[in-house]
Design a protein around this motif. Structure first.
Motif, PDB file in Angstrom:
ATOM      1  N   PRO A 143       1.190  -9.298  -1.257  1.00 27.68           N
ATOM      2  CA  PRO A 143       1.414 -10.535  -0.495  1.00 27.68           C
ATOM      3  C   PRO A 143       1.572 -10.271   1.001  1.00 27.68           C
ATOM      4  CG  PRO A 143       3.368  -9.933  -1.760  1.00 27.68           C
ATOM      5  CD  PRO A 143       2.275  -9.033  -2.220  1.00 27.68           C
ATOM      6  N   LEU A 144       1.434 -11.327   1.788  1.00 28.41           N
ATOM      7  CA  LEU A 144       1.473 -11.229   3.244  1.00 28.41           C
ATOM      8  C   LEU A 144       2.780 -10.632   3.747  1.00 28.41           C
ATOM      9  CD1 LEU A 144      -0.071 -12.006   5.896  1.00 28.41           C
ATOM     10  CD2 LEU A 144       1.189 -14.171   5.830  1.00 28.41           C
ATOM     11  N   TYR A 145       3.880 -10.962   3.096  1.00 27.01           N
ATOM     12  CA  TYR A 145       5.205 -10.532   3.559  1.00 27.01           C
ATOM     13  C   TYR A 145       5.590  -9.141   3.077  1.00 27.01           C
ATOM     14  CZ  TYR A 145       6.433 -11.898  -1.209  1.00 27.01           C
ATOM     15  OH  TYR A 145       6.466 -11.995  -2.580  1.00 27.01           O
ATOM     16  N   PHE A 146       4.683  -8.430   2.440  1.00 26.09           N
ATOM     17  CA  PHE A 146       5.007  -7.164   1.776  1.00 26.09           C
ATOM     18  C   PHE A 146       5.711  -6.175   2.701  1.00 26.09           C
ATOM     19  CE2 PHE A 146       3.750  -2.781   0.729  1.00 26.09           C
ATOM     20  CZ  PHE A 146       4.188  -2.687  -0.573  1.00 26.09           C
ATOM     21  N   TYR A 147       5.195  -5.996   3.919  1.00 27.23           N
ATOM     22  CA  TYR A 147       5.729  -4.965   4.808  1.00 27.23           C
ATOM     23  C   TYR A 147       7.086  -5.324   5.413  1.00 27.23           C
ATOM     24  CZ  TYR A 147       1.325  -2.370   4.756  1.00 27.23           C
ATOM     25  OH  TYR A 147       0.233  -1.626   4.380  1.00 27.23           O
ATOM     26  N   PHE A 148       7.374  -6.598   5.577  1.00 25.75           N
ATOM     27  CA  PHE A 148       8.588  -6.995   6.275  1.00 25.75           C
ATOM     28  C   PHE A 148       9.861  -6.560   5.550  1.00 25.75           C
ATOM     29  CE2 PHE A 148       5.273  -9.711   7.946  1.00 25.75           C
ATOM     30  CZ  PHE A 148       5.544  -9.738   9.305  1.00 25.75           C
ATOM     31  N   PRO A 149      10.044  -6.892   4.267  1.00 24.74           N
ATOM     32  CA  PRO A 149      11.258  -6.403   3.589  1.00 24.74           C
ATOM     33  C   PRO A 149      11.293  -4.891   3.439  1.00 24.74           C
ATOM     34  CG  PRO A 149       9.793  -7.486   2.026  1.00 24.74           C
ATOM     35  CD  PRO A 149       9.243  -7.760   3.388  1.00 24.74           C
ATOM     36  N   HIS A 150      10.109  -4.288   3.236  1.00 25.81           N
ATOM     37  CA  HIS A 150      10.072  -2.826   3.115  1.00 25.81           C
ATOM     38  C   HIS A 150      10.482  -2.154   4.421  1.00 25.81           C
ATOM     39  CE1 HIS A 150       8.602  -1.876  -0.898  1.00 25.81           C
ATOM     40  NE2 HIS A 150       7.825  -2.944  -0.824  1.00 25.81           N
ATOM     41  N   LEU A 151       9.999  -2.679   5.544  1.00 22.04           N
ATOM     42  CA  LEU A 151      10.373  -2.108   6.831  1.00 22.04           C
ATOM     43  C   LEU A 151      11.857  -2.321   7.106  1.00 22.04           C
ATOM     44  CD1 LEU A 151       9.255  -0.672   9.329  1.00 22.04           C
ATOM     45  CD2 LEU A 151       8.850  -2.909  10.360  1.00 22.04           C
TER      46      LEU A 151
ATOM     47  N   LEU B 263      -1.965  -8.568   7.459  1.00 20.03           N
ATOM     48  CA  LEU B 263      -3.124  -9.408   7.161  1.00 20.03           C
ATOM     49  C   LEU B 263      -4.131  -8.697   6.263  1.00 20.03           C
ATOM     50  CD1 LEU B 263      -3.738 -11.050  10.657  1.00 20.03           C
ATOM     51  CD2 LEU B 263      -2.637 -12.062   8.653  1.00 20.03           C
ATOM     52  N   ILE B 264      -4.087  -7.355   6.221  1.00 21.02           N
ATOM     53  CA  ILE B 264      -4.968  -6.592   5.334  1.00 21.02           C
ATOM     54  C   ILE B 264      -4.403  -6.663   3.923  1.00 21.02           C
ATOM     55  CG2 ILE B 264      -5.950  -4.326   4.843  1.00 21.02           C
ATOM     56  CD1 ILE B 264      -5.708  -3.702   7.820  1.00 21.02           C
ATOM     57  N   LEU B 265      -5.215  -7.068   2.961  1.00 21.95           N
ATOM     58  CA  LEU B 265      -4.713  -7.310   1.610  1.00 21.95           C
ATOM     59  C   LEU B 265      -4.209  -6.038   0.938  1.00 21.95           C
ATOM     60  CD1 LEU B 265      -7.366  -9.891   0.308  1.00 21.95           C
ATOM     61  CD2 LEU B 265      -5.037 -10.331   1.090  1.00 21.95           C
ATOM     62  N   SER B 266      -4.930  -4.932   1.102  1.00 30.71           N
ATOM     63  CA  SER B 266      -4.509  -3.670   0.501  1.00 30.71           C
ATOM     64  C   SER B 266      -3.368  -3.080   1.325  1.00 30.71           C
ATOM     65  CB  SER B 266      -5.686  -2.699   0.450  1.00 30.71           C
ATOM     66  OG  SER B 266      -5.268  -1.434  -0.023  1.00 30.71           O
ATOM     67  N   LYS B 267      -2.228  -2.873   0.700  1.00 29.93           N
ATOM     68  CA  LYS B 267      -1.041  -2.429   1.436  1.00 29.93           C
ATOM     69  C   LYS B 267      -0.354  -1.281   0.704  1.00 29.93           C
ATOM     70  CE  LYS B 267      -0.026  -7.042   3.322  1.00 29.93           C
ATOM     71  NZ  LYS B 267      -1.105  -7.762   2.633  1.00 29.93           N
ATOM     72  N   ARG B 268       0.242  -0.392   1.480  1.00 34.43           N
ATOM     73  CA  ARG B 268       1.113   0.657   0.964  1.00 34.43           C
ATOM     74  C   ARG B 268       2.125   0.964   2.051  1.00 34.43           C
ATOM     75  NH1 ARG B 268      -1.927   5.689  -1.373  1.00 34.43           N
ATOM     76  NH2 ARG B 268      -2.067   6.248   0.812  1.00 34.43           N
ATOM     77  N   VAL B 269       3.362   1.254   1.675  1.00 37.20           N
ATOM     78  CA  VAL B 269       4.460   1.309   2.642  1.00 37.20           C
ATOM     79  C   VAL B 269       4.196   2.308   3.756  1.00 37.20           C
ATOM     80  CG1 VAL B 269       6.919   1.780   2.927  1.00 37.20           C
ATOM     81  CG2 VAL B 269       6.128   0.556   0.916  1.00 37.20           C
ATOM     82  N   ASP B 270       3.640   3.477   3.444  1.00 38.68           N
ATOM     83  CA  ASP B 270       3.478   4.501   4.477  1.00 38.68           C
ATOM     84  C   ASP B 270       2.439   4.118   5.532  1.00 38.68           C
ATOM     85  OD1 ASP B 270       1.332   4.670   2.793  1.00 38.68           O
ATOM     86  OD2 ASP B 270       1.650   6.746   2.192  1.00 38.68           O
ATOM     87  N   ARG B 271       1.580   3.144   5.250  1.00 39.16           N
ATOM     88  CA  ARG B 271       0.556   2.764   6.225  1.00 39.16           C
ATOM     89  C   ARG B 271       1.150   2.057   7.444  1.00 39.16           C
ATOM     90  NH1 ARG B 271      -3.313   0.556   1.550  1.00 39.16           N
ATOM     91  NH2 ARG B 271      -4.160   2.552   0.833  1.00 39.16           N
ATOM     92  N   ILE B 272       2.354   1.535   7.327  1.00 38.14           N
ATOM     93  CA  ILE B 272       2.965   0.830   8.441  1.00 38.14           C
ATOM     94  C   ILE B 272       3.764   1.773   9.328  1.00 38.14           C
ATOM     95  CG2 ILE B 272       5.216   0.232   7.441  1.00 38.14           C
ATOM     96  CD1 ILE B 272       2.800  -2.092   9.334  1.00 38.14           C
ATOM     97  N   PHE B 273       3.769   3.060   9.000  1.00 37.72           N
ATOM     98  CA  PHE B 273       4.604   4.003   9.733  1.00 37.72           C
ATOM     99  C   PHE B 273       4.334   4.047  11.243  1.00 37.72           C
ATOM    100  CE2 PHE B 273       5.455   8.293  11.381  1.00 37.72           C
ATOM    101  CZ  PHE B 273       6.835   8.318  11.207  1.00 37.72           C
ATOM    102  N   PRO B 274       3.088   3.905  11.747  1.00 33.42           N
ATOM    103  CA  PRO B 274       2.889   3.974  13.202  1.00 33.42           C
ATOM    104  C   PRO B 274       3.644   2.932  14.025  1.00 33.42           C
ATOM    105  CG  PRO B 274       0.809   4.370  12.095  1.00 33.42           C
ATOM    106  CD  PRO B 274       1.795   3.960  11.032  1.00 33.42           C
ATOM    107  N   VAL B 275       4.237   1.910  13.388  1.00 36.74           N
ATOM    108  CA  VAL B 275       5.048   0.966  14.180  1.00 36.74           C
ATOM    109  C   VAL B 275       6.470   1.472  14.366  1.00 36.74           C
ATOM    110  CG1 VAL B 275       3.681  -0.951  13.288  1.00 36.74           C
ATOM    111  CG2 VAL B 275       5.909  -0.472  12.279  1.00 36.74           C
TER     112      VAL B 275
END
Length: 519
Positions: A267-275, A328-340
């Motif tokens: 889902p769109l909100y996937f990264y927000f709670p994980h971050l 916005l990218i449908l395929s998500k995994r937690v480590d992909r957001i690490f550069p932020v």
């Protein structure tokens, strides 16, 4: 007292030493059986063994989907260290340490010692950085390259200087490195922030001289186009020379990320709670400081943005836009957001420095006029607010050290207790026995990819081929999974099971243990 502790050089050195130790040990015991580590490790192994420097394969002979730069680094390190374990993990570790150093120096130069310590602590003591620091993946090197580009833009905004050819060449080199590490994903972390920043500066001014507004954020078109052209040449070569490259890399790895059929969508909100969770307690503290700042400005958001310094606004655009674009990218995994994470740490330092400047400014104005008492300037209250921020930062640092260190220690202890590296130990023991007895051995194909690397082989053999080679006396030993060993033993002439076997409890429960078959 809290301020003096946070400013003390010993506090800085102890924090740095703890972070370095955490980065170096977090993934012990080392193994390649999760997070696609075996796929990444195999690229450099294939380079060194078979000379495939531009296009590689997976352990099961699929097409490798990542560009080759990370593999080049590991292959070069192997030539120096002669240890694959070091060569596979050292690039990520060096990138993590370099990121920490660059972050600390930038924050210290711009915002002072305390803010730099807090930024460094936020980067080191969370649930993402230690995990990725020695993982055989490309996330940490990619984060370093993206951060270096973003910091250069940040420095240009701070100095109010235009881009020179030397700076553009620097950006081109970094963008090319990012392209050859993980492809155009670097655009998602930088271009949206640059666009938002440029539009906001044009509309609101952001206290940037009008003559330099356009040039400070944007380094020019040619570094982006030239680096993309190099990447596209690599892609075109793969499509032309490598069977399956177009389907596996272009359609599945790149285009498939935007669809719902190939990769598992989130889902769109996937990264927000994980971050919020992975970056705690710093994420909570950042939100709290932002709320305090908005409250002091009577919740006038537009006014806060107009008064924000250009470099701080860039940090905000950089980190938040990267998070939004990846969401916005449908395929998500937690480590992909690490550069932020690194820009968020630098933004955290800017928050601390802004509250410090606000406090000192209010104190100065209040001491010069009795009228300040009637207009709401309260120096004691403002100083207390800053003291509270320092106190909460110190508490967050202590909690982060205890939680991150405790969690990492627990993972290490349970990893050794449960023999999480059982296949790695098994492979090392088989290699030692094979060398001592001069065995010719092969690995029978299996679902796991790690055993091929543990046994330093570039290809699996199919069971039928293994039987043929064995019965023709061309093999002295075979490594096979337990589920295939029983069937093989009936066909292999004079075969017996050696005492060596993998001993991870979970693998045996799932029927995924491995055995050594000898004559």
């Amino acid at each position: 007292m809290t301020e003096s502790i946070l400013e003390d050089r010993r506090t800085h050195w102890v924090t740095a030493a703890l972070i370095a130790a955490l980065f170096a040990t977090a993934n012990l015991p080392w193994q390649l059986d999760d997070y696609d580590q075996a796929k990444q490790a195999f690229t450099s192994f294939e380079m060194a063994k078979e000379g495939h420097w531009l296009y590689q394969h997976t352990p099961h002979q699929g097409v490798a989907t990542k560009p080759p730069l990370a593999g080049w680094l590991s292959a070069a390190l192997f030539l120096v260290t002669r240890s694959w374990e070091i060569a596979w993990r050292l690039p990520s570790l060096l990138a993590a340490l370099a990121l920490a150093i660059v972050l600390f120096r930038a924050a210290k130069h711009a915002y002072g010692k305390i803010a730099a310590l807090i930024a460094l602590s936020a980067f080191g003591f969370n649930l993402l950085s230690p995990r990725l620091a020695t993982l055989v993946r490309t996330d940490m090197p990619l984060a370093l390259v993206i951060f270096l580009i973003g910091v250069l833009i940040w420095q240009k905004l701070r100095a109010r200087t235009n881009w020179k050819l030397r700076d553009q060449i620097y950006v081109f080199v970094l963008l090319t490195a990012a392209m050859l590490i993980k492809g155009p994903i670097v655009y998602a972390f930088l271009l949206p922030g640059i666009a938002i920043n440029a539009v906001a500066v044009a509309l609101w001014g952001m206290r940037v001289p009008r003559t330099a507004r356009r040039l400070q954020v944007w380094p020019g078109w040619w570094p982006w186009i030239a680096s993309l052209a190099i990447f596209l040449v690599w892609v075109a070569g793969g499509i032309w020379f490598q069977p399956g490259f177009y389907q596996e890399v272009v359609m599945r790895e790149f285009v498939g990320r935007f669809g719902e059929t190939i990769h598992r969508p989130q889902p769109l909100y996937f990264y927000f709670p994980h971050l919020l969770h992975k970056f705690a307690p710093w994420s909570v503290l950042m939100i709290g400081i932002a709320a305090v700042g908005l409250r002091s400005a009577n919740w006038r958001v537009r006014s806060v943005f107009r008064e924000m310094s250009p470099e701080t606004f860039w940090l905000l655009c950089w980190s938040i836009s990267g998070l939004i674009m990846m969401s916005l990218i449908l395929s998500k995994r937690v480590d992909r957001i690490f550069p932020v994470i690194p820009p968020l740490c630098l933004l955290f330092a800017a928050q601390i420095a802004a509250r410090n400047s606000f406090s000192r400014g209010n104190v100065g104005r209040s001491s010069r006029s009795v009228e300040s008492e009637e207009t709401g300037h309260r120096p004691v209250a403002t100083q207390n607010a800053l003291a509270h921020i320092y106190a909460w930062s110190a508490i967050a640092l202590a909690l982060a050290i205890l939680f991150t260190g405790g969690y990492t220690g627990w993972k290490i202890v349970t990893g050794y207790r449960d023999h999480r590296n059982a296949l790695a130990v098994f492979g090392r023991n088989v290699r030692r026995e094979a060398e001592a007895h001069h065995w010719r051995y092969e690995v029978v194909s299996a679902k796991d990819e790690g055993p091929l690397l543990y046994l330093r082989k570039t290809h699996f053999v199919e069971p039928a081929d293994a039987i043929t080679l064995w019965n023709a006396a061309n093999l002295d030993a075979l490594v096979a999974s337990e589920e295939k060993a029983a069937a093989l033993m009936r066909e292999l002439q004079g075969a017996v099971l050696a005492q060596l076997q993998s001993n991870e409890q979970e693998q045996h429960k799932q029927g995924r243990g491995y055995v050594l078959i000898i004559r």
